[in-house]
Write a protein that holds these residues in place. Structure first.
Motif, PDB file in Angstrom:
ATOM      1  N   GLY A 269      -5.836 -23.178 -27.973  1.00  0.00           N
ATOM      2  CA  GLY A 269      -6.781 -22.819 -27.019  1.00  0.00           C
ATOM      3  C   GLY A 269      -5.010 -21.293 -26.612  1.00  0.00           C
ATOM      4  N   ALA A 270      -5.375 -20.753 -25.826  1.00  0.00           N
ATOM      5  CA  ALA A 270      -4.402 -19.491 -25.611  1.00  0.00           C
ATOM      6  C   ALA A 270      -4.708 -19.513 -23.976  1.00  0.00           C
ATOM      7  N   SER A 271      -3.133 -18.611 -23.583  1.00  0.00           N
ATOM      8  CA  SER A 271      -3.058 -18.642 -22.611  1.00  0.00           C
ATOM      9  C   SER A 271      -2.778 -17.276 -22.242  1.00  0.00           C
ATOM     10  N   LEU A 272      -3.377 -16.456 -21.402  1.00  0.00           N
ATOM     11  CA  LEU A 272      -2.998 -14.919 -21.621  1.00  0.00           C
ATOM     12  C   LEU A 272      -2.572 -14.182 -19.365  1.00  0.00           C
ATOM     13  N   GLU A 273      -2.061 -13.294 -20.124  1.00  0.00           N
ATOM     14  CA  GLU A 273      -1.586 -12.883 -18.393  1.00  0.00           C
ATOM     15  C   GLU A 273      -1.331 -11.522 -18.647  1.00  0.00           C
ATOM     16  N   LEU A 274      -2.098 -10.725 -18.568  1.00  0.00           N
ATOM     17  CA  LEU A 274      -2.311  -9.147 -19.510  1.00  0.00           C
ATOM     18  C   LEU A 274      -2.428  -7.905 -18.366  1.00  0.00           C
ATOM     19  N   GLY A 275      -2.877  -6.789 -17.707  1.00  0.00           N
ATOM     20  CA  GLY A 275      -2.504  -5.837 -17.447  1.00  0.00           C
ATOM     21  C   GLY A 275      -3.132  -5.681 -15.930  1.00  0.00           C
ATOM     22  N   GLY A 276      -2.622  -5.745 -14.566  1.00  0.00           N
ATOM     23  CA  GLY A 276      -2.944  -5.186 -13.380  1.00  0.00           C
ATOM     24  C   GLY A 276      -2.994  -4.054 -12.731  1.00  0.00           C
ATOM     25  N   LYS A 277      -3.928  -3.073 -12.181  1.00  0.00           N
ATOM     26  CA  LYS A 277      -3.723  -2.051 -11.572  1.00  0.00           C
ATOM     27  C   LYS A 277      -3.398  -2.825  -9.814  1.00  0.00           C
ATOM     28  N   ASN A 278      -2.296  -3.348  -9.458  1.00  0.00           N
ATOM     29  CA  ASN A 278      -2.571  -4.380  -8.333  1.00  0.00           C
ATOM     30  C   ASN A 278      -2.295  -3.381  -7.124  1.00  0.00           C
ATOM     31  N   PRO A 279      -3.323  -3.988  -5.765  1.00  0.00           N
ATOM     32  CA  PRO A 279      -3.218  -3.545  -4.651  1.00  0.00           C
ATOM     33  C   PRO A 279      -2.483  -3.691  -3.475  1.00  0.00           C
ATOM     34  N   LEU A 280      -1.726  -2.956  -2.679  1.00  0.00           N
ATOM     35  CA  LEU A 280      -0.914  -3.540  -1.376  1.00  0.00           C
ATOM     36  C   LEU A 280      -1.720  -2.771  -0.259  1.00  0.00           C
ATOM     37  N   VAL A 281      -2.405  -4.200   0.332  1.00  0.00           N
ATOM     38  CA  VAL A 281      -3.300  -3.849   2.526  1.00  0.00           C
ATOM     39  C   VAL A 281      -1.932  -3.716   2.883  1.00  0.00           C
ATOM     40  N   VAL A 282      -2.175  -1.895   3.594  1.00  0.00           N
ATOM     41  CA  VAL A 282      -1.664  -2.346   5.032  1.00  0.00           C
ATOM     42  C   VAL A 282      -2.679  -2.547   5.994  1.00  0.00           C
ATOM     43  N   ARG A 283      -3.072  -3.353   7.020  1.00  0.00           N
ATOM     44  CA  ARG A 283      -4.437  -3.444   7.524  1.00  0.00           C
ATOM     45  C   ARG A 283      -3.340  -3.053   9.721  1.00  0.00           C
ATOM     46  N   ALA A 284      -4.107  -2.152  10.203  1.00  0.00           N
ATOM     47  CA  ALA A 284      -4.289  -2.302  11.637  1.00  0.00           C
ATOM     48  C   ALA A 284      -3.010  -1.730  12.553  1.00  0.00           C
ATOM     49  N   ASP A 285      -2.778  -3.442  12.140  1.00  0.00           N
ATOM     50  CA  ASP A 285      -1.301  -4.601  12.753  1.00  0.00           C
ATOM     51  C   ASP A 285      -0.071  -4.062  11.983  1.00  0.00           C
ATOM     52  N   ALA A 286      -0.200  -4.297  11.174  1.00  0.00           N
ATOM     53  CA  ALA A 286       0.692  -4.197  10.207  1.00  0.00           C
ATOM     54  C   ALA A 286       2.310  -3.949  10.710  1.00  0.00           C
ATOM     55  N   ASP A 287       3.236  -4.079  10.466  1.00  0.00           N
ATOM     56  CA  ASP A 287       4.538  -4.016  10.935  1.00  0.00           C
ATOM     57  C   ASP A 287       5.237  -2.822   9.951  1.00  0.00           C
ATOM     58  N   LEU A 288       5.260  -1.949  10.010  1.00  0.00           N
ATOM     59  CA  LEU A 288       4.937  -0.732   8.968  1.00  0.00           C
ATOM     60  C   LEU A 288       6.104  -0.600   8.485  1.00  0.00           C
ATOM     61  N   GLN A 289       7.467  -0.458   9.164  1.00  0.00           N
ATOM     62  CA  GLN A 289       8.414  -0.902   8.726  1.00  0.00           C
ATOM     63  C   GLN A 289       8.616  -1.837   7.484  1.00  0.00           C
ATOM     64  N   GLN A 290       8.190  -2.725   7.524  1.00  0.00           N
ATOM     65  CA  GLN A 290       8.055  -4.040   7.079  1.00  0.00           C
ATOM     66  C   GLN A 290       7.499  -3.505   5.341  1.00  0.00           C
ATOM     67  N   ALA A 291       6.245  -3.314   6.208  1.00  0.00           N
ATOM     68  CA  ALA A 291       5.339  -2.918   4.444  1.00  0.00           C
ATOM     69  C   ALA A 291       5.556  -2.185   4.134  1.00  0.00           C
ATOM     70  N   ALA A 292       6.237  -0.655   4.751  1.00  0.00           N
ATOM     71  CA  ALA A 292       7.081   0.553   3.674  1.00  0.00           C
ATOM     72  C   ALA A 292       7.810  -0.652   2.594  1.00  0.00           C
ATOM     73  N   ARG A 293       8.652  -1.180   3.409  1.00  0.00           N
ATOM     74  CA  ARG A 293       9.754  -1.912   2.715  1.00  0.00           C
ATOM     75  C   ARG A 293       9.940  -2.697   1.221  1.00  0.00           C
ATOM     76  N   GLY A 294       8.704  -3.367   1.909  1.00  0.00           N
ATOM     77  CA  GLY A 294       8.230  -4.263   0.697  1.00  0.00           C
ATOM     78  C   GLY A 294       7.192  -3.500  -0.347  1.00  0.00           C
ATOM     79  N   THR A 295       6.850  -2.157   0.103  1.00  0.00           N
ATOM     80  CA  THR A 295       5.482  -1.616  -0.706  1.00  0.00           C
ATOM     81  C   THR A 295       7.038  -0.628  -2.103  1.00  0.00           C
ATOM     82  N   VAL A 296       7.988  -0.423  -1.319  1.00  0.00           N
ATOM     83  CA  VAL A 296       9.043  -0.193  -2.525  1.00  0.00           C
ATOM     84  C   VAL A 296       9.755  -0.775  -3.077  1.00  0.00           C
ATOM     85  N   MET A 297       9.649  -2.168  -2.719  1.00  0.00           N
ATOM     86  CA  MET A 297      10.547  -3.262  -3.412  1.00  0.00           C
ATOM     87  C   MET A 297       9.463  -3.750  -4.955  1.00  0.00           C
ATOM     88  N   ALA A 298       8.066  -3.884  -4.235  1.00  0.00           N
ATOM     89  CA  ALA A 298       7.288  -4.228  -5.373  1.00  0.00           C
ATOM     90  C   ALA A 298       7.028  -3.424  -6.438  1.00  0.00           C
TER      91      ALA A 298
END
Length: 536
Positions: A269-298
């Motif tokens: 058996g093998a367990s594999l964690e491989l590459g990503g190209k991870n998206p972050l989606v900001v919906r129209a109703d998002a708290d934009l300051q919160q979303a900007a802070r979360g984006t920078v952190m991530a």
């Protein structure tokens, strides 16, 4: 990334000006004794380059394939006695390790920064995660591995249960970007499940793993139960897969394919964690300051060298401009630099190769029409491998940065007309590791999250929330891998399931003297009765 000598090099030749003062030659020698090189005797060494000054760190013995074979054999001999202990006895060792790790965390944070270059807060996050995992599996591992009663073939007359048995020897090939968390966090559940471990340290960060192995010895882990081998994957990676009963690999998708193919040929058996190209989606109703802070952190955590970090930010057109303004403000507030304290938010890239890759992705995008909104260049004035946190827009499909994993402090902004358009962009490509959604409507965000192709989705957080929820599995789908770390699967994967069934009436089948026709008729009657009773 590493230099190899033909003969042992004295540890006194280290020349990195950032070597922590407490890292004495005596300490280095005490860690190097944990390199499993019984055949070669450490005749050759490898020396990594410290990111803060691009000078050598300290040489460690380099293992050969024959060393790996011998290390696996020693681990296999030690495994039986380790597995014979109760889970509670094994847990006592891991809990002592937990306490020592928390007590001496400044040492390991120094080593992580010296070898890998990250900011100190991100080094501390590795300590936090490993301590949480150690405590969690020590306390709850017995429950995850407990026998499970199941309905037997004949009620009352028979009984059945599933039991978990350790695989034997587990191989762990871990990368340089999280040398403590990925090198040790995967070993802890394997050990607690009763396995021995052969762990391959990455050539960039071997001292981190060796320091931890010495700490586990101090906590009471037997000498041969966790064997550490060192060297490039091209030199000894195949030998690791060839000599273990299960392989856990974290790294690139290209290498993961090779590991999976090799494991499949051996039917392990093998367990594999491989590459990503991870998206972050900001919906129209998002708290934009919160979303900007979360984006920078991530996006910029660990200088972007994190498999689950955000690389693509998809923003509803109605809030795109306002979010961009908030994001650029948050990005400009990030402090980039090098120090063995908490004075900087973002540290160095880990190697010259990483710097060249990040620069090439950004330069290619700009040459093909992308716009740099922030950063976009190296900062040699702050450190030889520092790269400014970067925000781009206008990234298109023909650019290498679009769907190729950059693995640096770089994000691309995309405008989406609605949720369906955002989902289309988020699911573009074949990666599927992590994702994020920002929205004030948690029910709508949850429904949206379930449609994203990703092993984990964070709502109103960039990346850390799902990874920190250690009772839940973490891993990728599609080309981002298979298998899970954390939670029940994170320890059960290191075991085999065995069914034990017992009869109080002897062999199941026709009774002495009973015809097969009568036995079949009785069986058919039982089927109809159980159907009416809605049993099973």
């Amino acid at each position: 990334m590493t230099a190899t000598a033909d003969a042992p090099t004295p540890v006194t030749t280290t020349t990195s000006s950032h070597r922590p003062a407490w890292v004495t030659d005596r300490r280095l020698a005490s860690w190097n004794r944990w390199v499993a090189c019984p055949v070669s005797g450490g005749a050759k060494t490898l020396t990594a380059i410290a990111p803060y000054d691009e000078m050598p760190t300290a040489p460690v013995p380099a293992c050969t394939p024959d060393d790996v074979v011998a290390a696996a054999e020693a681990a296999r001999r030690a495994q039986a006695d380790w597995a014979a202990l109760t889970h509670g006895a094994r847990a006592e060792v891991i809990l002592r390790f937990h306490d020592l790790l928390v007590e001496r965390q400044d040492e390991i944070m120094d080593l992580i920064q010296w070898e890998m270059g990250k900011a100190r807060f991100h080094a501390w996050q590795e300590v936090l995660q490993v301590a949480n995992l150690a405590r969690h599996y020590a306390v709850h591992g017995a429950k995850y591995l407990a026998d499970r009663k199941v309905r037997a073939a004949i009620p009352v007359a028979t009984k059945a249960r599933e039991v978990r048995k350790p695989k034997g020897v587990v191989g762990i090939i871990s990368p340089w970007n999280y040398p403590l968390y990925l090198g040790v966090g995967d070993a802890i559940p394997a050990l607690l499940a009763g396995n021995a471990v052969v762990g391959k340290a990455d050539p960039q960060t071997p001292l981190t793993l060796l320091w931890t192995r010495a700490l586990l010895a101090e906590a009471g882990l037997p000498e041969h139960v966790w064997q550490v081998v060192t060297g490039p994957g091209a030199a000894i990676g195949e030998a690791v897969v060839d000599n273990v009963d299960y392989i856990s690999f974290t790294g690139s998708t290209a290498t993961g394919r090779l590991v999976a193919q090799h494991a499949a040929r051996r039917l392990i058996g093998a367990s594999l964690e491989l590459g990503g190209k991870n998206p972050l989606v900001v919906r129209a109703d998002a708290d934009l300051q919160q979303a900007a802070r979360g984006t920078v952190m991530a996006a910029f955590a660990n200088t972007g060298q994190m498999c689950i970090h955000i690389e693509r930010v998809i923003v509803h057109t109605d809030v795109y401009d306002a979010f961009k303004e908030a994001l650029l403000a948050a990005t400009s507030g990030q402090k980039l630099g090098q120090a063995f304290d908490f004075s900087y938010d973002i540290g160095s890239l880990a190697s010259r190769a990483q710097l060249e890759k990040v620069s090439a992705h950004v330069d290619d995008a700009v040459a093909k029409g992308a716009t740099v909104l922030a950063g976009g260049k190296a900062r040699p004035d702050l450190g030889p491998l520092c790269y400014a946190p970067t925000v781009l827009e206008g990234v298109t499909d023909e650019m290498d940065l679009c769907l190729g994993e950059t693995f640096g402090p770089v994000i691309a902004l995309y405008r989406a007309s609605d949720d369906e358009d955002a989902l289309r962009v988020a699911n573009q490509g074949r990666a599927g590791l992590s994702a994020s959604v920002f929205s004030k409507d948690l029910d709508a965000a949850d429904a949206f999250a379930r449609r994203i192709r990703a092993g984990s989705v964070n709502i109103n957080d960039g990346a850390a929330l799902a990874a920190g929820s250690i009772e839940a599995g973490m891993g990728g789908v599609a080309e981002s891998g298979s298998g899970r770390r954390h939670g029940g699967e994170g320890i059960r994967k290191y075991t085999d399931s065995q069914t034990v069934a017992a009869s109080r009436i002897g062999p199941v089948g026709p009774l002495p003297g009973q015809t097969l026709e009568k036995f079949v008729a009785m069986g058919n009657g039982q089927l109809k009765l159980l159907r009416r009773l809605k049993v099973r």
